[in-house]
Design a protein around this motif. Structure first.
Motif, PDB file in Angstrom:
ATOM      1  N   ILE B  51       0.854  -1.191   0.000  1.00 49.40           N
ATOM      2  CA  ILE B  51       0.000   0.000   0.000  1.00 49.40           C
ATOM      3  C   ILE B  51       0.889   1.240   0.000  1.00 49.40           C
ATOM      4  CG2 ILE B  51      -0.200  -0.016   2.539  1.00 49.40           C
ATOM      5  CD1 ILE B  51      -3.113   1.004   2.158  1.00 49.40           C
ATOM      6  N   TRP B  52       0.486   2.226  -0.790  1.00 52.61           N
ATOM      7  CA  TRP B  52       1.241   3.485  -0.854  1.00 52.61           C
ATOM      8  C   TRP B  52       1.170   4.218   0.494  1.00 52.61           C
ATOM      9  CZ3 TRP B  52       2.502   0.979  -4.633  1.00 52.61           C
ATOM     10  CH2 TRP B  52       2.929   1.467  -5.860  1.00 52.61           C
ATOM     11  N   TYR B  53       2.041   5.167   0.685  1.00 50.68           N
ATOM     12  CA  TYR B  53       2.138   5.933   1.929  1.00 50.68           C
ATOM     13  C   TYR B  53       0.813   6.579   2.341  1.00 50.68           C
ATOM     14  CZ  TYR B  53       2.082  10.171  -0.911  1.00 50.68           C
ATOM     15  OH  TYR B  53       1.713  11.168  -1.774  1.00 50.68           O
ATOM     16  N   ASP B  54       0.023   6.972   1.350  1.00 54.09           N
ATOM     17  CA  ASP B  54      -1.233   7.671   1.637  1.00 54.09           C
ATOM     18  C   ASP B  54      -2.447   6.783   1.409  1.00 54.09           C
ATOM     19  OD1 ASP B  54      -1.353   9.573  -1.506  1.00 54.09           O
ATOM     20  OD2 ASP B  54      -1.085   7.453  -1.069  1.00 54.09           O
ATOM     21  N   GLY B  55      -2.222   5.517   1.109  1.00 54.44           N
ATOM     22  CA  GLY B  55      -3.320   4.580   0.908  1.00 54.44           C
ATOM     23  C   GLY B  55      -3.988   4.649  -0.448  1.00 54.44           C
ATOM     24  N   THR B  56      -3.473   5.472  -1.353  1.00 54.31           N
ATOM     25  CA  THR B  56      -4.153   5.655  -2.637  1.00 54.31           C
ATOM     26  C   THR B  56      -3.987   4.458  -3.574  1.00 54.31           C
ATOM     27  OG1 THR B  56      -2.219   6.862  -3.424  1.00 54.31           O
ATOM     28  CG2 THR B  56      -4.077   8.166  -2.615  1.00 54.31           C
ATOM     29  N   ASN B  57      -2.857   3.798  -3.532  1.00 57.07           N
ATOM     30  CA  ASN B  57      -2.615   2.643  -4.408  1.00 57.07           C
ATOM     31  C   ASN B  57      -2.362   1.390  -3.590  1.00 57.07           C
ATOM     32  OD1 ASN B  57      -2.899   4.196  -6.645  1.00 57.07           O
ATOM     33  ND2 ASN B  57      -0.874   3.796  -7.475  1.00 57.07           N
ATOM     34  N   LYS B  58      -2.937   0.293  -4.065  1.00 57.39           N
ATOM     35  CA  LYS B  58      -2.747  -0.996  -3.407  1.00 57.39           C
ATOM     36  C   LYS B  58      -2.560  -2.054  -4.489  1.00 57.39           C
ATOM     37  CE  LYS B  58      -6.259   0.549  -0.115  1.00 57.39           C
ATOM     38  NZ  LYS B  58      -7.578   0.256   0.507  1.00 57.39           N
ATOM     39  N   TYR B  59      -1.662  -2.983  -4.261  1.00 58.66           N
ATOM     40  CA  TYR B  59      -1.443  -4.088  -5.182  1.00 58.66           C
ATOM     41  C   TYR B  59      -1.390  -5.384  -4.381  1.00 58.66           C
ATOM     42  CZ  TYR B  59      -0.149  -0.496  -8.564  1.00 58.66           C
ATOM     43  OH  TYR B  59      -0.155   0.588  -9.398  1.00 58.66           O
ATOM     44  N   TYR B  60      -1.806  -6.482  -5.034  1.00 53.69           N
ATOM     45  CA  TYR B  60      -1.899  -7.764  -4.350  1.00 53.69           C
ATOM     46  C   TYR B  60      -1.248  -8.876  -5.150  1.00 53.69           C
ATOM     47  CZ  TYR B  60      -5.511  -5.322  -1.691  1.00 53.69           C
ATOM     48  OH  TYR B  60      -6.192  -4.423  -0.909  1.00 53.69           O
ATOM     49  N   GLY B  61      -0.768  -9.890  -4.425  1.00 54.21           N
ATOM     50  CA  GLY B  61      -0.314 -11.100  -5.073  1.00 54.21           C
ATOM     51  C   GLY B  61      -1.497 -11.869  -5.637  1.00 54.21           C
ATOM     52  N   PHE B  68      -8.140 -10.784   0.084  1.00 56.67           N
ATOM     53  CA  PHE B  68      -7.457 -10.002   1.113  1.00 56.67           C
ATOM     54  C   PHE B  68      -7.526  -8.520   0.755  1.00 56.67           C
ATOM     55  CE2 PHE B  68      -4.192 -13.388   2.726  1.00 56.67           C
ATOM     56  CZ  PHE B  68      -5.224 -14.287   2.912  1.00 56.67           C
ATOM     57  N   THR B  69      -7.561  -7.678   1.788  1.00 52.61           N
ATOM     58  CA  THR B  69      -7.552  -6.230   1.597  1.00 52.61           C
ATOM     59  C   THR B  69      -6.544  -5.591   2.540  1.00 52.61           C
ATOM     60  OG1 THR B  69      -9.912  -6.217   0.998  1.00 52.61           O
ATOM     61  CG2 THR B  69      -8.919  -4.113   1.621  1.00 52.61           C
ATOM     62  N   ILE B  70      -5.613  -4.838   1.965  1.00 55.18           N
ATOM     63  CA  ILE B  70      -4.644  -4.097   2.765  1.00 55.18           C
ATOM     64  C   ILE B  70      -5.172  -2.677   2.975  1.00 55.18           C
ATOM     65  CG2 ILE B  70      -3.303  -3.363   0.748  1.00 55.18           C
ATOM     66  CD1 ILE B  70      -0.759  -3.655   2.454  1.00 55.18           C
ATOM     67  N   SER B  71      -4.966  -2.145   4.159  1.00 59.08           N
ATOM     68  CA  SER B  71      -5.388  -0.779   4.452  1.00 59.08           C
ATOM     69  C   SER B  71      -4.485  -0.207   5.534  1.00 59.08           C
ATOM     70  CB  SER B  71      -6.856  -0.733   4.893  1.00 59.08           C
ATOM     71  OG  SER B  71      -7.036  -1.453   6.096  1.00 59.08           O
ATOM     72  N   ARG B  72      -4.603   1.079   5.754  1.00 56.47           N
ATOM     73  CA  ARG B  72      -3.789   1.721   6.786  1.00 56.47           C
ATOM     74  C   ARG B  72      -4.553   2.881   7.390  1.00 56.47           C
ATOM     75  NH1 ARG B  72       1.519   3.291   3.954  1.00 56.47           N
ATOM     76  NH2 ARG B  72       1.999   4.286   5.958  1.00 56.47           N
ATOM     77  N   ASP B  73      -4.222   3.179   8.641  1.00 57.84           N
ATOM     78  CA  ASP B  73      -4.762   4.345   9.333  1.00 57.84           C
ATOM     79  C   ASP B  73      -3.561   5.148   9.812  1.00 57.84           C
ATOM     80  OD1 ASP B  73      -5.866   6.234  11.054  1.00 57.84           O
ATOM     81  OD2 ASP B  73      -7.370   4.851  11.829  1.00 57.84           O
ATOM     82  N   ASN B  74      -3.212   6.177   9.071  1.00 59.09           N
ATOM     83  CA  ASN B  74      -2.017   6.945   9.407  1.00 59.09           C
ATOM     84  C   ASN B  74      -2.181   7.719  10.719  1.00 59.09           C
ATOM     85  OD1 ASN B  74      -0.634   5.999   7.193  1.00 59.09           O
ATOM     86  ND2 ASN B  74      -1.003   7.805   5.935  1.00 59.09           N
ATOM     87  N   SER B  75      -3.403   7.989  11.114  1.00 61.99           N
ATOM     88  CA  SER B  75      -3.617   8.681  12.392  1.00 61.99           C
ATOM     89  C   SER B  75      -3.324   7.759  13.568  1.00 61.99           C
ATOM     90  CB  SER B  75      -5.049   9.211  12.481  1.00 61.99           C
ATOM     91  OG  SER B  75      -5.975   8.147  12.581  1.00 61.99           O
ATOM     92  N   LYS B  76      -3.389   6.452  13.321  1.00 59.80           N
ATOM     93  CA  LYS B  76      -3.113   5.472  14.380  1.00 59.80           C
ATOM     94  C   LYS B  76      -1.797   4.735  14.155  1.00 59.80           C
ATOM     95  CE  LYS B  76      -7.992   4.563  15.429  1.00 59.80           C
ATOM     96  NZ  LYS B  76      -9.067   3.539  15.517  1.00 59.80           N
ATOM     97  N   ASN B  77      -1.053   5.126  13.124  1.00 58.50           N
ATOM     98  CA  ASN B  77       0.226   4.464  12.810  1.00 58.50           C
ATOM     99  C   ASN B  77       0.070   2.951  12.697  1.00 58.50           C
ATOM    100  OD1 ASN B  77       1.578   6.928  12.846  1.00 58.50           O
ATOM    101  ND2 ASN B  77       2.104   6.755  15.008  1.00 58.50           N
ATOM    102  N   THR B  78      -0.974   2.533  12.034  1.00 62.25           N
ATOM    103  CA  THR B  78      -1.301   1.112  11.988  1.00 62.25           C
ATOM    104  C   THR B  78      -1.631   0.661  10.571  1.00 62.25           C
ATOM    105  OG1 THR B  78      -2.130   1.194  14.264  1.00 62.25           O
ATOM    106  CG2 THR B  78      -2.758  -0.716  12.932  1.00 62.25           C
ATOM    107  N   LEU B  79      -1.101  -0.502  10.232  1.00 60.58           N
ATOM    108  CA  LEU B  79      -1.356  -1.184   8.960  1.00 60.58           C
ATOM    109  C   LEU B  79      -2.270  -2.376   9.237  1.00 60.58           C
ATOM    110  CD1 LEU B  79      -0.424  -1.603   5.883  1.00 60.58           C
ATOM    111  CD2 LEU B  79       1.250  -3.212   6.863  1.00 60.58           C
TER     112      LEU B  79
END
Lengths: 110, 123
Positions: B51-61, B68-79
């Motif tokens: 996942i990109w730094y800002d969550g805009t792009n995601k790629y999967y195997g 599966f879905t990858i996501s992030r919450d930058n306000s919580k420093n969590t992937l």
């Protein structure tokens, strides 16, 4: 069957130089940079080489990487017992739109 | 210190779901791309998602695409990794890893790894 092909095993005696190969295709190694990772037994992987031949801070200069066409190599000189580990190559694949790893090479220091 | 700590692994039945988390410490999480990489018992590394730094792009195997879905919450420093329709072949140690690039397409590298969390899919 991994997209990148590595020999399953390699070995050497202390002080020797060993090389590990990584073979790919135009869509991965041929178009993009190669990274190498070291995984010691029971540990998480560690970035050893990035951008074909760059060493992160703290990685000894005994480790070096090279790339030619659709193949890459990792060389370890002055082999030490603590180098006994699994080594993986990796690259971005333009066709798969993602990262791919080699199958890994288990290095044994005799 | 600078570290990644995964959690959320466990034993789950085939077809069920599980969500993994990866907490980042002591670095600016929002500046970096992030990966999930897995390793089945006795096997090699398999890249799962990025996942990109800002969550805009995601790629999967290919083996996890659509499940599966990858996501992030930058306000919580969590992937995160949301894993649905789990199969026996998803059994592995799951590592989160930081990429030294913010948008790790075509170049980059995972320069910081967590200790991994084990996921076992079994009835």
């Amino acid at each position: 069957q991994s997209v990148l092909t590595q020999p399953p095993s390699a070995s050497g005696t202390p002080g020797q130089r060993v090389t590990i190969s990584c073979s790919g295709s135009n869509s991965n190694i041929g178009s993009n940079t190669v990274n190498w990772y070291q995984q010691l037994p029971g540990k998480a992987p560690k970035l050893l080489i990035y951008s074909n031949n760059q060493r992160p801070s703290g990685v000894p200069d005994r480790f070096s990487g090279s790339k030619s066409g659709t193949s890459a190599s990792l060389a370890i000189s002055g082999l030490q017992s603590e180098d006994e580990a699994d080594y993986y190559c990796a690259a971005w694949d333009d066709s798969l739109n993602g990262w791919v790893f080699g199958g890994g090479t288990k290095l044994t220091v005799l | 210190q600078v570290q990644l700590v995964e959690s959320g692994g466990g034993v789950v039945q085939p077809g069920r779901s599980l969500r993994l988390s990866c907490a980042a410490s002591e670095f600016i999480f929002s500046n970096y791309g992030m990966h999930w990489v897995r390793q089945a018992p006795g096997k090699g590394l398999e890249w799962v998602a990025v996942i990109w730094y800002d969550g805009t792009n995601k790629y999967y195997g290919d083996s996890v695409k659509g499940r599966f879905t990858i996501s992030r919450d930058n306000s919580k420093n969590t992937l995160y990794l949301q894993m649905n329709s789990l199969r026996a072949e998803d059994t592995a140690v799951y590592y989160c890893a930081r990429d030294f690039r913010a948008a790790p397409e075509k170049a980059g590298g995972a320069d910081l790894w967590g200790q991994g969390t084990m996921v076992s899919v079994s009835s």
